[in-house]
Design a protein around this motif. Structure first.
Motif, PDB file in Angstrom:
ATOM      1  N   MET A   1       0.848  -1.162   0.000  1.00  0.00           N
ATOM      2  CA  MET A   1       0.000   0.000   0.000  1.00  0.00           C
ATOM      3  C   MET A   1       0.902   1.236   0.000  1.00  0.00           C
ATOM      4  SD  MET A   1      -2.759   1.192   2.912  1.00  0.00           S
ATOM      5  CE  MET A   1      -3.576  -0.372   2.827  1.00  0.00           C
ATOM      6  N   HIS A  23       5.107   3.903   2.289  1.00  0.00           N
ATOM      7  CA  HIS A  23       4.961   2.561   1.725  1.00  0.00           C
ATOM      8  C   HIS A  23       4.875   1.572   2.883  1.00  0.00           C
ATOM      9  CE1 HIS A  23       6.436   3.796  -2.338  1.00  0.00           C
ATOM     10  NE2 HIS A  23       6.970   4.756  -1.602  1.00  0.00           N
ATOM     11  N   VAL A  24       3.861   0.735   2.864  1.00  0.00           N
ATOM     12  CA  VAL A  24       3.688  -0.216   3.958  1.00  0.00           C
ATOM     13  C   VAL A  24       3.155  -1.539   3.424  1.00  0.00           C
ATOM     14  CG1 VAL A  24       1.377   0.626   4.523  1.00  0.00           C
ATOM     15  CG2 VAL A  24       2.707  -0.512   6.275  1.00  0.00           C
ATOM     16  N   ASP A  25       3.667  -2.624   3.973  1.00  0.00           N
ATOM     17  CA  ASP A  25       3.161  -3.972   3.691  1.00  0.00           C
ATOM     18  C   ASP A  25       2.580  -4.514   4.984  1.00  0.00           C
ATOM     19  OD1 ASP A  25       3.866  -4.251   0.964  1.00  0.00           O
ATOM     20  OD2 ASP A  25       5.950  -4.579   1.557  1.00  0.00           O
ATOM     21  N   ILE A  26       1.287  -4.779   4.969  1.00  0.00           N
ATOM     22  CA  ILE A  26       0.610  -5.277   6.162  1.00  0.00           C
ATOM     23  C   ILE A  26       0.348  -6.766   5.980  1.00  0.00           C
ATOM     24  CG2 ILE A  26      -1.432  -5.087   7.615  1.00  0.00           C
ATOM     25  CD1 ILE A  26      -1.609  -2.148   6.634  1.00  0.00           C
ATOM     26  N   ASN A  27       0.965  -7.563   6.834  1.00  0.00           N
ATOM     27  CA  ASN A  27       0.786  -9.012   6.794  1.00  0.00           C
ATOM     28  C   ASN A  27      -0.143  -9.426   7.924  1.00  0.00           C
ATOM     29  OD1 ASN A  27       2.616  -9.346   4.632  1.00  0.00           O
ATOM     30  ND2 ASN A  27       4.326  -9.272   6.069  1.00  0.00           N
ATOM     31  N   ILE A  33       4.848  -4.094  11.785  1.00  0.00           N
ATOM     32  CA  ILE A  33       4.592  -3.682  10.410  1.00  0.00           C
ATOM     33  C   ILE A  33       5.782  -2.855   9.938  1.00  0.00           C
ATOM     34  CG2 ILE A  33       3.096  -2.320   8.918  1.00  0.00           C
ATOM     35  CD1 ILE A  33       0.843  -2.949  10.967  1.00  0.00           C
ATOM     36  N   LYS A  34       6.401  -3.274   8.824  1.00  0.00           N
ATOM     37  CA  LYS A  34       7.556  -2.567   8.276  1.00  0.00           C
ATOM     38  C   LYS A  34       7.072  -1.534   7.261  1.00  0.00           C
ATOM     39  CE  LYS A  34      10.622  -6.361   9.055  1.00  0.00           C
ATOM     40  NZ  LYS A  34      11.748  -7.135   8.623  1.00  0.00           N
ATOM     41  N   TYR A  35       7.739  -0.386   7.269  1.00  0.00           N
ATOM     42  CA  TYR A  35       7.356   0.683   6.352  1.00  0.00           C
ATOM     43  C   TYR A  35       8.589   1.453   5.899  1.00  0.00           C
ATOM     44  CZ  TYR A  35       8.269   4.019  10.055  1.00  0.00           C
ATOM     45  OH  TYR A  35       8.886   4.761  11.023  1.00  0.00           O
ATOM     46  N   ASN A  51       9.763   0.346  11.768  1.00  0.00           N
ATOM     47  CA  ASN A  51       8.661  -0.547  12.140  1.00  0.00           C
ATOM     48  C   ASN A  51       7.592   0.258  12.866  1.00  0.00           C
ATOM     49  OD1 ASN A  51      10.074  -2.838  11.221  1.00  0.00           O
ATOM     50  ND2 ASN A  51      11.140  -2.988  13.163  1.00  0.00           N
ATOM     51  N   LYS A  75      -8.411   2.479   1.855  1.00  0.00           N
ATOM     52  CA  LYS A  75      -8.594   1.366   0.911  1.00  0.00           C
ATOM     53  C   LYS A  75      -9.624   1.626  -0.125  1.00  0.00           C
ATOM     54  CE  LYS A  75      -6.972  -2.095   4.083  1.00  0.00           C
ATOM     55  NZ  LYS A  75      -7.213  -3.291   4.828  1.00  0.00           N
TER      56      LYS A  75
END
Length: 75
Positions: A1, A23-27, A33-35, A51, A75
């Motif tokens: 995202m 920029h973030v990837d949400i698992n 959460i790493k960004y 993080n 979203k």
């Protein structure tokens, strides 16, 4: 995202982040959460990274701008 950081969308006090990209990837299932924050949408010109965490109800915290983002509205 990828989220563009603008004062129109977010109430934050640090002007140096205005116009940059978060920029973030949400698992699912991960608490950390790493960004990264970049100067460009492609994510090539890195400004910062780190993080963060998710608060209940899909609220994502961005430490550099000291603000929560409601992911339901993004979203």
């Amino acid at each position: 995202m990828i989220i563009k950081l603008t004062r129109d969308n977010f109430n934050f006090r640090f002007k140096q982040y205005e116009g940059m990209f978060f920029h973030v990837d949400i698992n699912e299932g991960s608490e950390v959460i790493k960004y990264k924050i970049t100067k460009d949408k492609e994510g090539l010109e890195l400004k910062e990274f780190g993080n963060t965490h998710m608060k209940e109800n899909d609220m994502l915290y961005i430490p550099q701008i000291e603000a929560y983002i409601d992911l339901k509205t993004i979203k």
